[in-house]
Scaffold this motif. Structure first.
Motif, PDB file in Angstrom:
ATOM      1  N   GLY A 101       0.817  -1.212   0.000  1.00  0.00           N
ATOM      2  CA  GLY A 101       0.000   0.000   0.000  1.00  0.00           C
ATOM      3  C   GLY A 101       0.848   1.257   0.000  1.00  0.00           C
ATOM      4  O   GLY A 101       0.578   2.211  -0.746  1.00  0.00           O
ATOM      5  N   PHE A 102       1.902   1.274   0.823  1.00  0.00           N
ATOM      6  CA  PHE A 102       2.789   2.441   0.865  1.00  0.00           C
ATOM      7  C   PHE A 102       3.479   2.653  -0.483  1.00  0.00           C
ATOM      8  O   PHE A 102       3.637   3.790  -0.945  1.00  0.00           O
ATOM      9  N   ILE A 103       3.896   1.556  -1.113  1.00  0.00           N
ATOM     10  CA  ILE A 103       4.566   1.654  -2.418  1.00  0.00           C
ATOM     11  C   ILE A 103       3.624   2.249  -3.455  1.00  0.00           C
ATOM     12  O   ILE A 103       4.021   3.101  -4.266  1.00  0.00           O
ATOM     13  N   LYS A 104       2.341   1.843  -3.430  1.00  0.00           N
ATOM     14  CA  LYS A 104       1.378   2.397  -4.383  1.00  0.00           C
ATOM     15  C   LYS A 104       1.137   3.881  -4.149  1.00  0.00           C
ATOM     16  O   LYS A 104       0.788   4.620  -5.084  1.00  0.00           O
ATOM     17  N   LEU A 105       1.353   4.330  -2.926  1.00  0.00           N
ATOM     18  CA  LEU A 105       1.223   5.761  -2.634  1.00  0.00           C
ATOM     19  C   LEU A 105       2.480   6.538  -3.011  1.00  0.00           C
ATOM     20  O   LEU A 105       2.511   7.758  -2.870  1.00  0.00           O
ATOM     21  N   GLY A 106       3.524   5.823  -3.465  1.00  0.00           N
ATOM     22  CA  GLY A 106       4.721   6.496  -3.960  1.00  0.00           C
ATOM     23  C   GLY A 106       5.955   6.342  -3.099  1.00  0.00           C
ATOM     24  O   GLY A 106       6.990   6.967  -3.376  1.00  0.00           O
ATOM     25  N   ALA A 107       5.888   5.505  -2.061  1.00  0.00           N
ATOM     26  CA  ALA A 107       7.043   5.335  -1.183  1.00  0.00           C
ATOM     27  C   ALA A 107       8.032   4.338  -1.770  1.00  0.00           C
ATOM     28  O   ALA A 107       7.657   3.421  -2.504  1.00  0.00           O
ATOM     29  N   LYS A 108       9.299   4.514  -1.448  1.00  0.00           N
ATOM     30  CA  LYS A 108      10.345   3.557  -1.799  1.00  0.00           C
ATOM     31  C   LYS A 108      10.571   2.636  -0.604  1.00  0.00           C
ATOM     32  O   LYS A 108      10.710   3.103   0.535  1.00  0.00           O
ATOM     33  N   PHE A 109      10.632   1.346  -0.881  1.00  0.00           N
ATOM     34  CA  PHE A 109      10.735   0.338   0.171  1.00  0.00           C
ATOM     35  C   PHE A 109      12.147  -0.230   0.230  1.00  0.00           C
ATOM     36  O   PHE A 109      12.783  -0.452  -0.795  1.00  0.00           O
ATOM     37  N   ARG A 110      12.630  -0.448   1.445  1.00  0.00           N
ATOM     38  CA  ARG A 110      13.894  -1.147   1.592  1.00  0.00           C
ATOM     39  C   ARG A 110      13.829  -2.054   2.823  1.00  0.00           C
ATOM     40  O   ARG A 110      13.066  -1.791   3.763  1.00  0.00           O
ATOM     41  N   TYR A 111      14.634  -3.114   2.784  1.00  0.00           N
ATOM     42  CA  TYR A 111      14.599  -4.106   3.854  1.00  0.00           C
ATOM     43  C   TYR A 111      16.001  -4.620   4.124  1.00  0.00           C
ATOM     44  O   TYR A 111      16.666  -5.123   3.212  1.00  0.00           O
ATOM     45  N   ASN A 112      16.450  -4.472   5.354  1.00  0.00           N
ATOM     46  CA  ASN A 112      17.748  -4.981   5.779  1.00  0.00           C
ATOM     47  C   ASN A 112      17.543  -6.384   6.324  1.00  0.00           C
ATOM     48  O   ASN A 112      17.040  -6.574   7.435  1.00  0.00           O
ATOM     49  N   ARG A 113      17.929  -7.389   5.536  1.00  0.00           N
ATOM     50  CA  ARG A 113      17.681  -8.784   5.917  1.00  0.00           C
ATOM     51  C   ARG A 113      18.499  -9.215   7.128  1.00  0.00           C
ATOM     52  O   ARG A 113      18.090 -10.099   7.881  1.00  0.00           O
ATOM     53  N   GLU A 114      19.659  -8.627   7.302  1.00  0.00           N
ATOM     54  CA  GLU A 114      20.499  -9.015   8.436  1.00  0.00           C
ATOM     55  C   GLU A 114      19.898  -8.558   9.764  1.00  0.00           C
ATOM     56  O   GLU A 114      19.963  -9.269  10.768  1.00  0.00           O
ATOM     57  N   GLU A 115      19.291  -7.381   9.769  1.00  0.00           N
ATOM     58  CA  GLU A 115      18.711  -6.840  10.999  1.00  0.00           C
ATOM     59  C   GLU A 115      17.190  -6.964  11.032  1.00  0.00           C
ATOM     60  O   GLU A 115      16.558  -6.543  11.999  1.00  0.00           O
TER      61      GLU A 115
END
Length: 440
Positions: free
Chosen positions: A134-148
């Motif tokens: 939903g946030f991405i569709k509103l224009g946000a960029k997503f990132r995810y730190n798999r280690e943490e």
């Protein structure tokens, strides 16, 4: 680790007042981040999960004023965004499932929202895809730190969009709504959750200046505004606690009045318990449960087939009460199939009930068949450990109805969702003692 010692087999009698709704409180508290003006919230439950979120808001720089036992004023006029990257934030956020709903308001107002993978109940997978899609569709960029296991979304500007949610997630809908109210332009959310608690959130946001149409339906239309103002809000009584007290009254064959329940907001909950044969009398805005000294009988379907009770998104039956229904069925006349569709690990606590003498067949992770004793054979006291909030209260109800003295460990799980439960139960005659922590 705290422990309850419960002397079972006693009939209870008296009035009990439901606390404020845990699931609503977690949404409403996150929404205070959407404005720099004061927001007063009343009927806030004094439970571990809510207190953890209030503490987290305080660490974020939100001014927290306690007006009374269940009333707070919050003002998020000096939010410390640097705290979002700190190790302390990561630690505090992991300990609370509801912390995920901080992301939407932070993203909407400050252009960034971060959260560690949240903790909470161990009831199977509870994915976060709906929130972040939903946030991405509103224009946000997503990132995810798999280690943490650290999630983040960032945006210079959010823009309204059409979205069809892949599931009617309550927290996902709440998070997206809180982001969309400050986005530029119109947002349409189809397959939105429509629980009373989400309606409460939307109505609060409207009082703050948001423009939301379709409240109470699965199609929400939001026209973004530039700024929200402060407001005053009162949280509904907790429908899960109300259902718990209905189950407690039936299992202990007690005469109990549940006060000020907001009956019209309970949906199918009263009707579902009536299918188990429980007498529920509405008295104004109270519920009266008479002593079921002659027991209660499960209704079959019209064609005579065995009743199935299954969870579903609102206005269906809430999954949080299926464990209560299962316990109540162990002493009914007749049989019922319990179908837990939404979480794959929530029925695993039934082995404790089987140890107590209940006749339950666990068909698979989602289904359990219960054959009631009709009180001809009481459950037997035992020692057990609470695996999550809802299983914990179900085991407590079983112990209060059982013959002998039971021990329940890890009662912090129960305290996460039920306010001063031992004190309140003692007032209506329960023989329950708390050991090992400072709750009273």
């Amino acid at each position: 680790m705290g422990t309850f010692i419960i002397e079972g087999g006693h009939q209870l009698k008296g009035d009990i007042q439901p606390q404020g709704a845990k699931n609503e409180a977690l949404q409403i508290l996150c929404a205070v981040l959407l404005t720099d003006q004061p927001v007063e919230i009343n009927n806030v439950p004094d439970i571990i999960d809510v207190n953890k979120l209030i503490d987290l808001l305080n660490h974020l720089g939100v001014k927290v004023t306690k007006n009374g036992p269940e009333s707070y004023t919050f003002q998020a006029d000096k939010v410390d965004l640097d705290f979002l990257q700190s190790e302390e934030y990561k630690t505090l956020g992991r300990g609370l499932r509801g912390s995920i709903m901080l992301v939407g308001p932070l993203l909407a107002r400050f252009g960034k929202g971060y959260i560690p993978r949240p903790g909470g109940d161990k009831i199977g997978r509870r994915r976060l895809d709906t929130h972040f899609e939903g946030f991405i569709k509103l224009g946000a960029k997503f990132r995810y730190n798999r280690e943490e296991y650290f999630y983040g979304v960032e945006a210079d500007e959010l823009n309204g969009a059409y979205m069809l949610l892949d599931e009617a997630s309550v927290t996902g809908t709440a998070n997206i709504v809180m982001a969309a109210v400050l986005a530029k332009g119109a947002t349409t959310i189809y397959n939105a959750a429509c629980e009373p608690y989400l309606q409460q959130l939307c109505n609060m946001l409207v009082r703050m200046g948001a423009k939301i149409d379709g409240i109470g339906s699965n199609l929400l239309k939001i026209e973004g505004v530039k700024k929200l103002k402060g407001t005053t809000h009162t949280i509904l009584p907790d429908m899960i606690e109300i259902g718990s007290w209905i189950g407690l009254a039936a299992m202990t064959r007690s005469e109990i009045t549940i006060k000020n329940v907001k009956y019209d907001e309970l949906g199918v909950i009263p009707a579902t318990f009536r299918k188990l044969g429980i007498t529920i009398e509405r008295q104004g805005d109270d519920i009266f449960i008479p002593a079921h000294n002659d027991g209660y009988e499960i209704q079959n379907y019209i064609d005579g087939s065995i009743l199935t009770i299954a969870d579903a998104p609102w206005p269906g039956f809430t999954p949080d009460l299926l464990s209560i229904v299962l316990v109540v069925a162990t002493q009914a006349r007749g049989s019922v199939l319990i179908h837990q569709k939404m979480f794959e690990s929530r029925l695993f606590f039934v082995d404790k009930l089987i140890d107590m003498g209940a006749k339950i067949i666990l068909c698979d992770p989602h289904r359990a068949s219960v054959i009631g004793h009709d009180f001809k054979s009481k459950l037997k006291a035992t020692t057990m450990t609470s695996p999550d909030i809802r299983a914990g209260i179900s085991l407590l109800i079983a112990a209060l109805s059982a013959k002998g003295t039971s021990t329940i460990h890890n009662i912090e799980q129960i305290d996460r969702g039920y306010q001063n439960i031992d004190t309140r139960l003692r007032r209506i005659g329960a023989k329950i003692t708390r050991l090992g922590n400072d709750k009273s």
